[in-house]
Design a protein around this motif. Structure first.
Motif, PDB file in Angstrom:
ATOM      1  N   GLY A  43      23.111  58.443  52.095  1.00 47.52           N
ATOM      2  CA  GLY A  43      24.269  58.396  51.323  1.00 47.52           C
ATOM      3  C   GLY A  43      25.467  56.984  51.872  1.00 47.52           C
ATOM      4  N   LEU A  44      25.509  56.988  53.027  1.00 49.93           N
ATOM      5  CA  LEU A  44      26.523  55.733  53.561  1.00 49.93           C
ATOM      6  C   LEU A  44      26.046  54.607  52.843  1.00 49.93           C
ATOM      7  N   VAL A  45      24.526  54.393  53.036  1.00 50.00           N
ATOM      8  CA  VAL A  45      23.752  53.169  52.638  1.00 50.00           C
ATOM      9  C   VAL A  45      24.210  53.046  50.955  1.00 50.00           C
ATOM     10  N   VAL A  46      23.853  54.099  50.398  1.00 52.11           N
ATOM     11  CA  VAL A  46      23.818  54.103  48.915  1.00 52.11           C
ATOM     12  C   VAL A  46      25.296  53.699  48.640  1.00 52.11           C
ATOM     13  N   ALA A  47      26.266  54.238  49.281  1.00 51.66           N
ATOM     14  CA  ALA A  47      27.721  54.227  48.618  1.00 51.66           C
ATOM     15  C   ALA A  47      28.203  52.858  48.965  1.00 51.66           C
ATOM     16  N   PHE A  48      27.806  52.217  49.987  1.00 53.51           N
ATOM     17  CA  PHE A  48      28.472  51.005  50.459  1.00 53.51           C
ATOM     18  C   PHE A  48      27.505  49.735  49.796  1.00 53.51           C
ATOM     19  N   SER A  49      26.393  50.265  49.169  1.00 51.44           N
ATOM     20  CA  SER A  49      25.519  49.274  48.318  1.00 51.44           C
ATOM     21  C   SER A  49      26.050  49.109  47.085  1.00 51.44           C
ATOM     22  N   ILE A  50      26.660  50.087  46.196  1.00 55.13           N
ATOM     23  CA  ILE A  50      27.129  49.890  45.009  1.00 55.13           C
ATOM     24  C   ILE A  50      28.533  49.077  45.117  1.00 55.13           C
ATOM     25  N   PRO A  51      28.205  48.099  44.077  1.00 52.34           N
ATOM     26  CA  PRO A  51      29.721  47.207  43.895  1.00 52.34           C
ATOM     27  C   PRO A  51      31.056  48.171  43.523  1.00 52.34           C
ATOM     28  N   LYS A  52      32.072  47.566  43.990  1.00 49.42           N
ATOM     29  CA  LYS A  52      33.398  48.166  43.437  1.00 49.42           C
ATOM     30  C   LYS A  52      33.466  47.533  42.151  1.00 49.42           C
ATOM     31  N   GLU A  53      34.445  48.788  41.539  1.00 50.96           N
ATOM     32  CA  GLU A  53      34.804  48.716  40.267  1.00 50.96           C
ATOM     33  C   GLU A  53      36.241  49.227  39.972  1.00 50.96           C
ATOM     34  N   TYR A  54      37.008  47.908  39.514  1.00 50.30           N
ATOM     35  CA  TYR A  54      38.398  48.339  39.384  1.00 50.30           C
ATOM     36  C   TYR A  54      38.810  48.663  38.108  1.00 50.30           C
ATOM     37  N   SER A  55      39.797  49.599  37.953  1.00 56.06           N
ATOM     38  CA  SER A  55      40.121  50.276  36.455  1.00 56.06           C
ATOM     39  C   SER A  55      41.569  49.932  36.408  1.00 56.06           C
ATOM     40  N   THR A  56      42.011  49.291  35.268  1.00 56.68           N
ATOM     41  CA  THR A  56      43.279  49.273  35.043  1.00 56.68           C
ATOM     42  C   THR A  56      43.785  50.026  33.485  1.00 56.68           C
ATOM     43  N   GLU A  57      44.727  50.534  33.673  1.00 54.93           N
ATOM     44  CA  GLU A  57      44.974  51.078  32.401  1.00 54.93           C
ATOM     45  C   GLU A  57      46.602  50.906  31.799  1.00 54.93           C
ATOM     46  N   VAL A  58      46.647  50.764  30.396  1.00 56.49           N
ATOM     47  CA  VAL A  58      47.854  50.462  29.635  1.00 56.49           C
ATOM     48  C   VAL A  58      47.958  51.742  28.782  1.00 56.49           C
ATOM     49  N   THR A  59      49.403  52.037  28.723  1.00 60.30           N
ATOM     50  CA  THR A  59      49.880  53.290  27.677  1.00 60.30           C
ATOM     51  C   THR A  59      50.633  52.809  26.712  1.00 60.30           C
ATOM     52  N   LEU A  60      50.300  53.037  25.263  1.00 60.12           N
ATOM     53  CA  LEU A  60      50.998  52.778  24.120  1.00 60.12           C
ATOM     54  C   LEU A  60      51.715  53.877  23.634  1.00 60.12           C
ATOM     55  N   ALA A  61      52.985  53.730  23.308  1.00 58.51           N
ATOM     56  CA  ALA A  61      53.699  54.886  22.642  1.00 58.51           C
ATOM     57  C   ALA A  61      53.209  54.773  21.130  1.00 58.51           C
ATOM     58  N   PRO A  62      53.325  55.982  20.552  1.00 62.24           N
ATOM     59  CA  PRO A  62      53.013  55.990  18.930  1.00 62.24           C
ATOM     60  C   PRO A  62      54.253  55.667  18.048  1.00 62.24           C
ATOM     61  N   GLN A 319      53.226  52.137  29.988  1.00 56.60           N
ATOM     62  CA  GLN A 319      52.631  51.597  31.192  1.00 56.60           C
ATOM     63  C   GLN A 319      52.220  50.383  30.990  1.00 56.60           C
ATOM     64  N   PRO A 320      52.510  49.534  31.640  1.00 57.95           N
ATOM     65  CA  PRO A 320      51.867  47.936  31.230  1.00 57.95           C
ATOM     66  C   PRO A 320      50.752  47.802  32.372  1.00 57.95           C
ATOM     67  N   ALA A 321      50.099  46.791  32.011  1.00 57.49           N
ATOM     68  CA  ALA A 321      48.959  46.383  33.120  1.00 57.49           C
ATOM     69  C   ALA A 321      49.364  45.893  34.594  1.00 57.49           C
ATOM     70  N   THR A 322      48.857  46.632  35.634  1.00 58.64           N
ATOM     71  CA  THR A 322      48.958  46.038  36.780  1.00 58.64           C
ATOM     72  C   THR A 322      47.736  45.941  37.562  1.00 58.64           C
ATOM     73  N   VAL A 323      47.731  44.998  38.440  1.00 60.50           N
ATOM     74  CA  VAL A 323      46.654  44.721  39.302  1.00 60.50           C
ATOM     75  C   VAL A 323      46.275  45.902  40.139  1.00 60.50           C
ATOM     76  N   PRO A 324      45.167  46.596  40.054  1.00 63.13           N
ATOM     77  CA  PRO A 324      44.890  47.762  40.847  1.00 63.13           C
ATOM     78  C   PRO A 324      44.853  47.579  42.240  1.00 63.13           C
ATOM     79  N   LEU A 325      45.204  48.537  43.175  1.00 61.09           N
ATOM     80  CA  LEU A 325      45.060  48.349  44.507  1.00 61.09           C
ATOM     81  C   LEU A 325      43.800  49.064  45.189  1.00 61.09           C
ATOM     82  N   ARG A 326      43.156  49.712  44.684  1.00 56.78           N
ATOM     83  CA  ARG A 326      42.106  50.623  44.995  1.00 56.78           C
ATOM     84  C   ARG A 326      40.896  50.651  43.969  1.00 56.78           C
ATOM     85  N   ALA A 327      39.866  50.632  44.460  1.00 61.91           N
ATOM     86  CA  ALA A 327      38.634  50.835  43.496  1.00 61.91           C
ATOM     87  C   ALA A 327      38.665  51.910  42.723  1.00 61.91           C
ATOM     88  N   ALA A 328      37.988  51.981  41.534  1.00 62.47           N
ATOM     89  CA  ALA A 328      38.020  53.319  41.152  1.00 62.47           C
ATOM     90  C   ALA A 328      36.466  53.795  41.293  1.00 62.47           C
TER      91      ALA A 328
END
Length: 360
Positions: A43-62, A319-328
């Motif tokens: 599990g550790l080998v698999v978890a550290f072999s998968i590349p990190k993915e970072y997700s950024t969210e923005v929210t628009l009011a109607p 909610q504007p776009a900000t650089v994520p600090l942690r990988a999703a």
């Protein structure tokens, strides 16, 4: 009596069976611990072999539900003597339910290909197409899994003519295999969700670099806003362009009639013949008519400009776009728990069922 005895002994037999199973599993606990230990390593080998993915969210009011093309614009139109027909600008508005389909459409994705992206470390400075095509990391086992298909594809390519490289802009009608692959990969990385109760739109983009994820999210948000604005104001802008054309023609006609009238009056000041007076009156009437048309079209032009401004949607970024600090992704804890759980269940199943079945 016999039935009562059977009913009383049934729970006891079931309890004894469960105890025997538990004792049987406990006797082979070393095997279970060993399997879980191996699962932790895997599990550790698999978890550290998968590349990190970072997700950024923005929210628009109607937008406000009561906003229409009427209101103040209709009041101005009434003062100018222009009837807008009481049509609401929201009748042809684009439904928010179509936003996910818009961002995944081929023309929208191809528009993103030429967007410039830079990674956080400063090593990558290229277009989004080149980044998705050349700079994507993959786990080590993907090379092994894709090796047979690549070998088959390479063998078949020896007997086929190499396709010519595209020169110029990408054609949405005819995509190459690489363009289709990159567009499909990009469509999976862009997500749009709509809250049915509040109408809040949430846009998220997932990339392997946090800075690229944040910058691309902001770019996609503005492109989506421009797309919606162009759609909603399309008819009004066409009407404005047509009114501007009429305005130029009416202004030119009025200036021409005014010039002809002034030239005729200056040339015939001392002549009192009725024929000249009649011609002067005719030119004056044409000038007045051209002036009336010019004035009316000028008012319509102002109303057309006001209508474009009125129906142009205004977006509120909650909610504007900000650089994520942690990988999703990946969730290493869940991967580790999953491997340990599968190892424990598999080893218990081996002890209780498979082992005895093989002996039998």
């Amino acid at each position: 009596m016999s039935e009562d005895k059977m009913q009383n002994t049934a729970p006891e037999e079931q309890e004894i069976d469960l105890i025997e199973l538990a004792q049987k599993v406990w006797a082979e606990r070393k095997l279970i611990f060993k399997a879980c230990g191996i699962a932790v390593v895997i599990g550790l080998v698999v978890a550290f072999s998968i590349p990190k993915e970072y997700s950024t969210e923005v929210t628009l009011a109607p937008e406000s539900a009561g906003k229409t093309g009427g209101g103040s614009m209709e009041a101005l139109a009434t003062m100018a003597g222009i009837n807008l027909g009481g049509a609401s600008a929201g009748e042809d508005a684009l439904s928010p339910k179509l936003y996910p389909d818009i961002v995944k459409s081929t023309p929208f994705l191809l528009e993103m290909f030429d967007v410039k992206v830079k990674d956080q470390k400063g090593k990558i400075d290229t277009t989004l197409y080149a980044y998705l095509d050349e700079y994507q990391r993959a786990p080590w086992w993907s090379v092994i899994v894709s090796a047979p298909s690549k070998a088959i594809g390479w063998t078949m390519s020896l007997f086929k003519e190499k396709p010519e490289k595209r020169v110029g802009k990408t054609d949405p009608f005819s995509l190459t295999q690489d363009e289709f692959r990159v567009a499909d990969n990009l469509s999976k990385r862009i997500m749009v969700s709509i809250d049915k109760k509040t109408g809040v739109t949430t846009l998220s983009v997932t990339m392997q670099d946090p800075l690229i994820s944040a910058s691309l999210t902001d770019t996609v948000m503005h492109c989506l806003q421009n797309y919606i604005t162009d759609y909603r104001t399309n008819k009004a802008r066409h009407d404005l362009a047509f009114t501007e054309k009429l305005y130029r023609e009416a202004k030119a006609g009025y200036e021409k009639a005014q010039k002809e009238y002034a030239t005729f009056v200056d040339a015939n000041q001392n002549i009192i013949l009725l024929s000249y007076r009649a011609e002067q009156e005719r030119l004056k009437n044409e000038m007045d008519l051209a002036y009336n048309v010019y004035t009316q079209v000028s008012g319509q032009l102002q109303m057309a400009k006001a209508k474009v401004q009125e129906i142009t949607p205004v977006y509120t970024v909650v909610q504007p776009a900000t650089v994520p600090l942690r990988a999703a992704k990946p969730n290493k804890i869940m991967i580790l728990i999953g491997f340990v759980f599968l190892a424990a269940v598999g080893s218990i199943g081996w002890i209780l069922f498979v082992k005895d079945l093989l002996k039998g």
